[in-house]
Scaffold this motif. Structure first.
Motif, PDB file in Angstrom:
ATOM      1  N   ASN A  50      15.871  43.051  47.737  1.00  0.00           N
ATOM      2  CA  ASN A  50      17.048  43.608  47.075  1.00  0.00           C
ATOM      3  C   ASN A  50      18.258  43.723  48.000  1.00  0.00           C
ATOM      4  N   ALA A  51      18.078  43.383  49.259  1.00  0.00           N
ATOM      5  CA  ALA A  51      19.151  43.547  50.241  1.00  0.00           C
ATOM      6  C   ALA A  51      20.300  42.585  49.971  1.00  0.00           C
ATOM      7  N   GLY A  52      21.500  43.044  50.262  1.00  0.00           N
ATOM      8  CA  GLY A  52      22.673  42.185  50.134  1.00  0.00           C
ATOM      9  C   GLY A  52      22.616  41.013  51.096  1.00  0.00           C
ATOM     10  N   SER A  53      22.025  41.239  52.260  1.00  0.00           N
ATOM     11  CA  SER A  53      21.814  40.183  53.250  1.00  0.00           C
ATOM     12  C   SER A  53      20.354  40.241  53.692  1.00  0.00           C
ATOM     13  N   HIS A  54      19.574  39.239  53.257  1.00  0.00           N
ATOM     14  CA  HIS A  54      18.151  39.205  53.613  1.00  0.00           C
ATOM     15  C   HIS A  54      17.974  39.108  55.129  1.00  0.00           C
ATOM     16  N   GLY A  55      18.791  38.293  55.771  1.00  0.00           N
ATOM     17  CA  GLY A  55      18.679  38.107  57.211  1.00  0.00           C
ATOM     18  C   GLY A  55      18.964  39.379  57.988  1.00  0.00           C
ATOM     19  N   LYS A  56      20.019  40.091  57.620  1.00  0.00           N
ATOM     20  CA  LYS A  56      20.347  41.342  58.314  1.00  0.00           C
ATOM     21  C   LYS A  56      19.254  42.377  58.108  1.00  0.00           C
ATOM     22  N   TYR A  57      18.745  42.475  56.882  1.00  0.00           N
ATOM     23  CA  TYR A  57      17.670  43.430  56.616  1.00  0.00           C
ATOM     24  C   TYR A  57      16.448  43.086  57.466  1.00  0.00           C
ATOM     25  N   PHE A  58      16.103  41.794  57.518  1.00  0.00           N
ATOM     26  CA  PHE A  58      14.969  41.356  58.317  1.00  0.00           C
ATOM     27  C   PHE A  58      15.144  41.768  59.774  1.00  0.00           C
ATOM     28  N   HIS A  59      16.299  41.475  60.350  1.00  0.00           N
ATOM     29  CA  HIS A  59      16.528  41.770  61.762  1.00  0.00           C
ATOM     30  C   HIS A  59      16.520  43.270  62.053  1.00  0.00           C
ATOM     31  N   ARG A  60      17.003  44.071  61.129  1.00  0.00           N
ATOM     32  CA  ARG A  60      17.085  45.515  61.353  1.00  0.00           C
ATOM     33  C   ARG A  60      15.781  46.255  61.083  1.00  0.00           C
ATOM     34  N   ASN A  61      14.989  45.743  60.126  1.00  0.00           N
ATOM     35  CA  ASN A  61      13.864  46.538  59.628  1.00  0.00           C
ATOM     36  C   ASN A  61      12.484  45.905  59.756  1.00  0.00           C
ATOM     37  N   ILE A  62      12.412  44.627  60.093  1.00  0.00           N
ATOM     38  CA  ILE A  62      11.112  43.952  60.122  1.00  0.00           C
ATOM     39  C   ILE A  62      10.841  43.301  61.480  1.00  0.00           C
ATOM     40  N   GLU A  63      11.775  42.520  61.974  1.00  0.00           N
ATOM     41  CA  GLU A  63      11.591  41.806  63.227  1.00  0.00           C
ATOM     42  C   GLU A  63      11.277  42.787  64.353  1.00  0.00           C
ATOM     43  N   ASP A  64      10.252  42.499  65.099  1.00  0.00           N
ATOM     44  CA  ASP A  64       9.822  43.325  66.238  1.00  0.00           C
ATOM     45  C   ASP A  64       9.340  44.725  65.851  1.00  0.00           C
ATOM     46  N   LYS A  65       9.147  44.977  64.567  1.00  0.00           N
ATOM     47  CA  LYS A  65       8.643  46.281  64.136  1.00  0.00           C
ATOM     48  C   LYS A  65       7.218  46.188  63.591  1.00  0.00           C
ATOM     49  N   TYR A  66       6.795  44.979  63.237  1.00  0.00           N
ATOM     50  CA  TYR A  66       5.462  44.762  62.681  1.00  0.00           C
ATOM     51  C   TYR A  66       4.765  43.664  63.476  1.00  0.00           C
ATOM     52  N   ARG A  67       3.448  43.797  63.583  1.00  0.00           N
ATOM     53  CA  ARG A  67       2.642  42.766  64.211  1.00  0.00           C
ATOM     54  C   ARG A  67       2.770  41.488  63.386  1.00  0.00           C
ATOM     55  N   TYR A  68       2.807  40.345  64.041  1.00  0.00           N
ATOM     56  CA  TYR A  68       2.991  39.101  63.306  1.00  0.00           C
ATOM     57  C   TYR A  68       2.285  37.942  63.990  1.00  0.00           C
ATOM     58  N   ASP A  69       2.087  36.878  63.236  1.00  0.00           N
ATOM     59  CA  ASP A  69       1.570  35.612  63.739  1.00  0.00           C
ATOM     60  C   ASP A  69       2.375  34.488  63.137  1.00  0.00           C
ATOM     61  N   GLN A  70       2.600  33.446  63.920  1.00  0.00           N
ATOM     62  CA  GLN A  70       3.221  32.235  63.385  1.00  0.00           C
ATOM     63  C   GLN A  70       2.114  31.406  62.757  1.00  0.00           C
ATOM     64  N   VAL A  71       2.284  31.033  61.504  1.00  0.00           N
ATOM     65  CA  VAL A  71       1.247  30.269  60.799  1.00  0.00           C
ATOM     66  C   VAL A  71       1.632  28.810  60.609  1.00  0.00           C
ATOM     67  N   LYS A  72       2.882  28.486  60.844  1.00  0.00           N
ATOM     68  CA  LYS A  72       3.349  27.087  60.730  1.00  0.00           C
ATOM     69  C   LYS A  72       4.561  26.882  61.583  1.00  0.00           C
TER      70      LYS A  72
END
Length: 70
Positions: free
Chosen positions: A48-70
């Protein structure tokens, strides 16, 4: 996981597995990452964010464990 396209200069598509709380993001260029233990609320706010990229960088990136799958 099924992803839906999003209008973003950084993100290409987003998917979410509610039962496992896995957020999957495809970036322009084809890289795909899965982020783990992401609450459904975060997925909804991202979509629902006005900017998906900004929301990702502020709230998801480096805040959750992750794996690259491709």
């Amino acid at each position: 996981m099924n992803r839906v396209p999003v209008s973003s200069s950084n993100l290409s598509s987003v998917g979410y597995d509610e039962s496992n709380q896995v957020l999957e993001i495809e970036f322009h260029g084809g890289r795909v990452y899965q982020y783990f233990d992401v609450p459904q609320r975060i997925h909804q706010e991202l979509m629902n964010a006005g900017s998906h990229g900004k929301y990702f960088h502020r709230n998801i990136e480096d805040k959750y464990r992750y794996d690259q799958v491709k």
